[in-house]
Design a protein around this motif. Sequence first.
Motif, PDB file in Angstrom:
ATOM      1  N   THR A   1     142.388  64.891  62.814  1.00  0.00           N
ATOM      2  CA  THR A   1     143.159  64.921  61.566  1.00  0.00           C
ATOM      3  C   THR A   1     144.398  65.788  61.725  1.00  0.00           C
ATOM      4  O   THR A   1     145.489  65.440  61.243  1.00  0.00           O
ATOM      5  CB  THR A   1     142.287  65.457  60.416  1.00  0.00           C
TER       6      THR A   1
ATOM      7  N   THR B   1     146.963  63.891  63.794  1.00  0.00           N
ATOM      8  CA  THR B   1     147.521  62.796  63.003  1.00  0.00           C
ATOM      9  C   THR B   1     148.634  63.292  62.090  1.00  0.00           C
ATOM     10  O   THR B   1     149.695  62.663  61.975  1.00  0.00           O
ATOM     11  CB  THR B   1     146.421  62.127  62.163  1.00  0.00           C
ATOM     12  N   ALA B   2     148.412  64.420  61.439  1.00  0.00           N
ATOM     13  CA  ALA B   2     149.397  64.938  60.491  1.00  0.00           C
ATOM     14  C   ALA B   2     150.516  65.719  61.180  1.00  0.00           C
ATOM     15  O   ALA B   2     151.655  65.727  60.705  1.00  0.00           O
ATOM     16  CB  ALA B   2     148.701  65.833  59.461  1.00  0.00           C
TER      17      ALA B   2
ATOM     18  N   THR C   1     148.795  59.645  52.680  1.00  0.00           N
ATOM     19  CA  THR C   1     148.974  58.671  53.757  1.00  0.00           C
ATOM     20  C   THR C   1     148.180  59.068  54.996  1.00  0.00           C
ATOM     21  O   THR C   1     147.498  58.236  55.612  1.00  0.00           O
ATOM     22  CB  THR C   1     150.461  58.539  54.115  1.00  0.00           C
ATOM     23  N   TYR C   2     148.263  60.318  55.388  1.00  0.00           N
ATOM     24  CA  TYR C   2     147.549  60.763  56.588  1.00  0.00           C
ATOM     25  C   TYR C   2     146.033  60.711  56.388  1.00  0.00           C
ATOM     26  O   TYR C   2     145.282  60.454  57.326  1.00  0.00           O
ATOM     27  CB  TYR C   2     147.984  62.177  56.965  1.00  0.00           C
TER      28      TYR C   2
ATOM     29  N   ILE D   1     144.833  57.299  57.053  1.00  0.00           N
ATOM     30  CA  ILE D   1     144.813  56.986  58.484  1.00  0.00           C
ATOM     31  C   ILE D   1     143.618  57.632  59.164  1.00  0.00           C
ATOM     32  O   ILE D   1     142.910  57.002  59.967  1.00  0.00           O
ATOM     33  CB  ILE D   1     146.121  57.462  59.149  1.00  0.00           C
TER      34      ILE D   1
ATOM     35  N   LEU E   1     152.720  62.337  51.953  1.00  0.00           N
ATOM     36  CA  LEU E   1     152.283  62.408  53.348  1.00  0.00           C
ATOM     37  C   LEU E   1     150.798  62.755  53.446  1.00  0.00           C
ATOM     38  O   LEU E   1     150.090  62.220  54.303  1.00  0.00           O
ATOM     39  CB  LEU E   1     153.112  63.451  54.104  1.00  0.00           C
TER      40      LEU E   1
ATOM     41  N   MET F   1     150.022  50.901  62.171  1.00  0.00           N
ATOM     42  CA  MET F   1     150.634  51.800  61.195  1.00  0.00           C
ATOM     43  C   MET F   1     151.971  51.271  60.704  1.00  0.00           C
ATOM     44  O   MET F   1     152.337  51.463  59.543  1.00  0.00           O
ATOM     45  CB  MET F   1     150.815  53.187  61.812  1.00  0.00           C
TER      46      MET F   1
ATOM     47  N   GLU G   1     152.989  62.974  63.452  1.00  0.00           N
ATOM     48  CA  GLU G   1     153.392  61.674  62.917  1.00  0.00           C
ATOM     49  C   GLU G   1     154.872  61.684  62.530  1.00  0.00           C
ATOM     50  O   GLU G   1     155.359  62.635  61.927  1.00  0.00           O
ATOM     51  CB  GLU G   1     152.528  61.329  61.706  1.00  0.00           C
ATOM     52  N   VAL G   2     155.585  60.609  62.883  1.00  0.00           N
ATOM     53  CA  VAL G   2     157.030  60.558  62.664  1.00  0.00           C
ATOM     54  C   VAL G   2     157.422  59.481  61.651  1.00  0.00           C
ATOM     55  O   VAL G   2     158.242  59.735  60.766  1.00  0.00           O
ATOM     56  CB  VAL G   2     157.771  60.302  63.995  1.00  0.00           C
TER      57      VAL G   2
ATOM     58  N   SER H   1     155.395  71.246  57.371  1.00  0.00           N
ATOM     59  CA  SER H   1     154.356  70.674  58.228  1.00  0.00           C
ATOM     60  C   SER H   1     153.048  71.446  58.102  1.00  0.00           C
ATOM     61  O   SER H   1     151.966  70.854  58.045  1.00  0.00           O
ATOM     62  CB  SER H   1     154.811  70.670  59.689  1.00  0.00           C
TER      63      SER H   1
ATOM     64  N   TYR I   1     156.086  57.745  58.991  1.00  0.00           N
ATOM     65  CA  TYR I   1     155.939  57.958  57.545  1.00  0.00           C
ATOM     66  C   TYR I   1     156.740  59.163  57.078  1.00  0.00           C
ATOM     67  O   TYR I   1     157.316  59.150  55.990  1.00  0.00           O
ATOM     68  CB  TYR I   1     154.461  58.145  57.196  1.00  0.00           C
TER      69      TYR I   1
END
Length: 286
Positions: free
Chosen positions: A212, A215-216, A154-155, A158, A151, A128, A219-220, A83, A222
């Motif tokens: 940001t 968001t990252a 993708t993030y 978003i 990821l 999403m 997030e679950v 993460s 994705y």
Amino acid sequence: MAAPTAPKARATRGRRSPLASFGLHLTLIVASAVAVFPPLWLLVTSFKPKSESFSTDVVKNPTLDNYTHVLNDTEFLAWFGNSLFVVVVTTVLGVFVAATTGYAVSRFRFPGMRPLMWLLLITQMFPMAILIVPLYNIMSTLGWLNQPISLIVTYLTIAVPFCAWMMKGFFDTIPVEIDESGRVDGLNPFGTFWRLIVPLAKPGIAVTAFYTFITAWAEVAYASAFMTGEENLTLPAGLQTFVNQYTSDWGAMTAAAVMIAVPAALVFSWAQRHLVAGLTAGATKS
């Protein structure tokens, strides 16, 4: 005789009655209790023994067993590292792309600018959930499944469109004369942006970084779809391994949730003094 009583009458009209004041304070107390109760109960449950996880009593025998179990007997540290890597890269790239995009749209006029702004806006209209399948197919074609880059990309898709819109509104409040003075001093457009505009845009950049990051970090959907194998999961996806259709370790999940919340709280404490200024920057223009 009527004139001196006018200010007194206005003061009386502006003063709340005792009943209205009581109602306002009661509403604030109830709203605060509703907001504080879930995280407080999560914290309390994390210190309970497993046998008391569903007990409504306050902690009788506080223990750190849940935290010890999460740190020593699970892949929590691997999830944390995954993460952290995804969040740091996403935040740095997201802030840079959103800030430069917002600055370019705010200061320059170029072919395709209006379609670009509409494109950034339209991307925010899609939930999403409906994007998981097409993005999964794209990542599978590129061979990026089970890789952090899936990821990160993708993030960014978003966070960047919203942040670019927000940064444009913030840059609109910074006088154009500053850019002109930079050009007079011999700076190119990027030099003007980096040396003169960025120091003035700290509130907007702080909000962009915070959005940001969240968001990252939280997030679950994705993370669960794109990553497999416990050692490759991120923190939100890893939480699901504690409570599913086969097992339900609520003590471990609450302890992990508390540890996940600590970095988010630290980032929020850093960014909170800039949040109001950054979020309301587009309301007025100089």
